[in-house]
Write an enzyme that holds these catalytic residues in place. Structure first.
Site, mmCIF file in Angstrom:
data_model
loop_
_atom_site.group_PDB
_atom_site.id
_atom_site.type_symbol
_atom_site.label_atom_id
_atom_site.label_comp_id
_atom_site.label_asym_id
_atom_site.label_seq_id
_atom_site.Cartn_x
_atom_site.Cartn_y
_atom_site.Cartn_z
ATOM 1 N N ARG A 175 9.024 -10.189 -5.270
ATOM 2 C CA ARG A 175 9.102 -10.519 -3.857
ATOM 3 C C ARG A 175 7.874 -9.972 -3.150
ATOM 4 N NH1 ARG A 175 11.183 -5.938 -1.252
ATOM 5 N NH2 ARG A 175 11.712 -7.149 0.561
ATOM 6 N N ARG A 179 8.202 -9.160 7.234
ATOM 7 C CA ARG A 179 9.173 -8.738 8.252
ATOM 8 C C ARG A 179 9.027 -9.628 9.473
ATOM 9 N NH1 ARG A 179 7.846 -2.311 7.942
ATOM 10 N NH2 ARG A 179 8.482 -2.029 5.781
ATOM 11 N N ARG A 257 -3.036 1.527 -15.831
ATOM 12 C CA ARG A 257 -4.144 1.357 -14.887
ATOM 13 C C ARG A 257 -4.505 2.742 -14.355
ATOM 14 N NH1 ARG A 257 -3.421 -1.183 -10.122
ATOM 15 N NH2 ARG A 257 -1.165 -1.221 -10.261
ATOM 16 N N ARG A 288 -8.899 0.071 -0.988
ATOM 17 C CA ARG A 288 -8.531 0.676 0.296
ATOM 18 C C ARG A 288 -9.344 1.934 0.553
ATOM 19 N NH1 ARG A 288 -2.342 2.686 -1.094
ATOM 20 N NH2 ARG A 288 -2.837 3.525 -3.131
ATOM 21 N N GLU A 311 -10.944 3.774 -2.803
ATOM 22 C CA GLU A 311 -10.143 3.692 -4.029
ATOM 23 C C GLU A 311 -10.487 2.425 -4.802
ATOM 24 O OE1 GLU A 311 -5.960 4.722 -3.516
ATOM 25 O OE2 GLU A 311 -5.422 3.152 -4.942
ATOM 26 N N TYR A 359 6.586 4.240 -13.533
ATOM 27 C CA TYR A 359 6.063 4.747 -12.263
ATOM 28 C C TYR A 359 7.206 5.420 -11.506
ATOM 29 C CZ TYR A 359 4.227 5.521 -7.737
ATOM 30 O OH TYR A 359 3.844 6.175 -6.589
ATOM 31 N N ASP A 361 8.044 7.627 -7.963
ATOM 32 C CA ASP A 361 7.637 8.329 -6.750
ATOM 33 C C ASP A 361 8.077 9.787 -6.884
ATOM 34 O OD1 ASP A 361 6.227 6.668 -5.023
ATOM 35 O OD2 ASP A 361 8.045 5.649 -4.328
#
Ligand code: FDA
Length: 388
Positions: A175, A179, A257, A288, A311, A359, A361
């Protein structure tokens, strides 16, 4: 060796296990890290000339909706009320991210209502309606329509993967959030903030226990007091390094990566007016730019200089820091084989981002360490249950 438990890796996963085992069970814990500092990828330090706190391994924003994790982390630090917001610089114009009604109305030079914007995006996404996209490019168009996809996603994703999205599998995205209101808060978790006196102060408080010995500049695979050959079979080991490395890459290398971070100190107060600006166009090689002063507007930082970090994203080679699992179908096959091998290591538990090839958080790493502590480590030491 004077330890009841050896933890390999001093990131959030390893430190959570060490802290719980030392505080609640009174165990003596040795925490090894091959780096010169604790904290894993969440480590931060103040840039020497400006005193501005820089996240050494890329920007780290803390957010969680997990009540237990929130209660736990608040034992070691207070959090600011920072709310993360990201902007994106496309063809000389700056838009709010993630794509929201503000982005859409600015992009189409319009003042659409939520209903009108929804209808427009549905119409544009209809270009590939009824098809089964096989690559990321077609999937992106089918999700949000060609104009928004090509402006904000196509080249950004291409740069992240160093691959044309037409050659990337569609499954990388399921997805793309859009918003239909003006909310541009990046995270929608219950709790969000940054540690008031920085990540390293938080991390050091987790390790600040008389029963915890932190051993830096020490690789588990080297010989020595805490090396694998001395420790295995003597005491349980919690291993949070790369799982393929543990088994000497017997099933092949898992692919990752990595990112290259290019830091610059500029003699101006403010470079971009926000903490993160994305660059979604093909002409900038970086994805970014972070400007660290904006993570702590409450601090009295110098007005004479600012620290920015560009980055760049690329595939990791041997020797690079592994950051994001690529997770191809071959990787998944290899991971299954490594999990089988891991089951055979009776006194070793594998955890964290690198040990599980997932991954995570920070709040997920901490949450999963708390579960491992409850379900495996505590029962083992208090009731003699097997570790696996
Ligand atoms: P972590 O990688 O932190 O620690 C593992 C440690 O093990 C390392 O210190 C390593 O040196 C050590 N080690 C490995 N092999 C060893 C060996 N053989 N011997 C000794 N030591 C060894 N999360 C979030 O919530 N918000 C965010 O904004 C971000 N941002 C972010 C950006 C980037 C670029 C990355 C890569 C990650 C994030 N994260 C994040 C994720 C966050 O960094 C993550 O949750 C933690 O790193 C997970 O902690 P671990 O302890 O699992 O691993």
């Amino acid at each position: 060796m004077n330890a009841d438990l050896v933890v390999v890796g001093s990131g959030f996963f390893g430190l959570t296990i060490a802290e719980r085992a030392a505080t609640e069970l009174g165990l003596k814990v040795a925490v090894l890290d091959r780096r010169h500092h604790i904290g894993g990828n969440a480590y931060s330090e103040n840039e020497a000339k400006t005193g501005i706190e820089v996240h050494r391994y890329g920007a780290h924003l803390f957010h969680t909706s997990n009540e237990r994790v929130w209660e736990y982390v608040n034992r070691f630090t207070k959090f600011t009320n920072y709310q993360h917001k990201v902007y994106t610089s496309h063809k000389g114009e700056v838009y709010p991210m993630p794509i929201n009604l503000g982005t859409i109305n600015q992009f189409f030079r319009s003042a659409m209502s939520p209903t009108e914007a929804k209808a427009l995006i549905a119409e544009q996404a209809g270009e590939l309606a009824g098809t089964d996209p096989q690559n990321l490019n077609d999937k992106g168009i089918q999700l949000i329509g060609r104009p928004l996809y090509e402006a904000f996603i196509k080249h950004y994703t291409g740069k992240q993967w160093q691959t044309d999205p037409k050659d990337l599998p569609a499954e990388i995205i399921s997805r793309l959030p859009v918003r239909y209101n003006y909310d541009n808060r990046y995270f929608n978790d219950t709790y969000e903030g940054l540690p008031v006196d920085g990540y390293t102060a938080w991390i050091e408080r987790m390790a600040d226990h008389p029963n915890i010995e932190v051993v830096l500049n020490t690789d588990f695979f080297d010989d020595g007091e805490f090396g694998r050959s001395s420790v295995l079979g003597q005491v349980p080991v919690i291993y949070t390094g790369p799982v393929d490395r543990y088994f000497d890459y017997a099933e092949g290398d898992l692919s990752w990566r990595t990112i290259d971070l290019e830091e610059e100190v500029l003699p101006i107060e403010d470079f971009q007016g926000c903490s993160v600006m994305n660059y979604p166009d093909a002409d900038a090689a970086f994805t970014r730019i972070h400007e660290f002063r904006h993570f702590h507007p409450e601090r009295d930082y110098t007005k004479d200089a600012t620290v920015i970090m560009r980055e760049f994203s690329r595939f990791a080679e041997k020797g690079d820091e592994p950051y994001y699992p690529v997770n191809t179908s071959e990787d998944r096959q290899k991971l299954l084989a490594y999990r089988d091998l891991a089951k055979g290591e009776k006194s070793v538990l594998f955890g964290g981002r690198l040990g599980t090839y997932k991954y995570l958080d920070m709040h997920m790493a901490i949450g999963s360490a708390l579960s491992m502590y409850d379900n495996k480590i505590k029962p083992h030491f208090t009731g003699g249950a097997k570790l696996e």
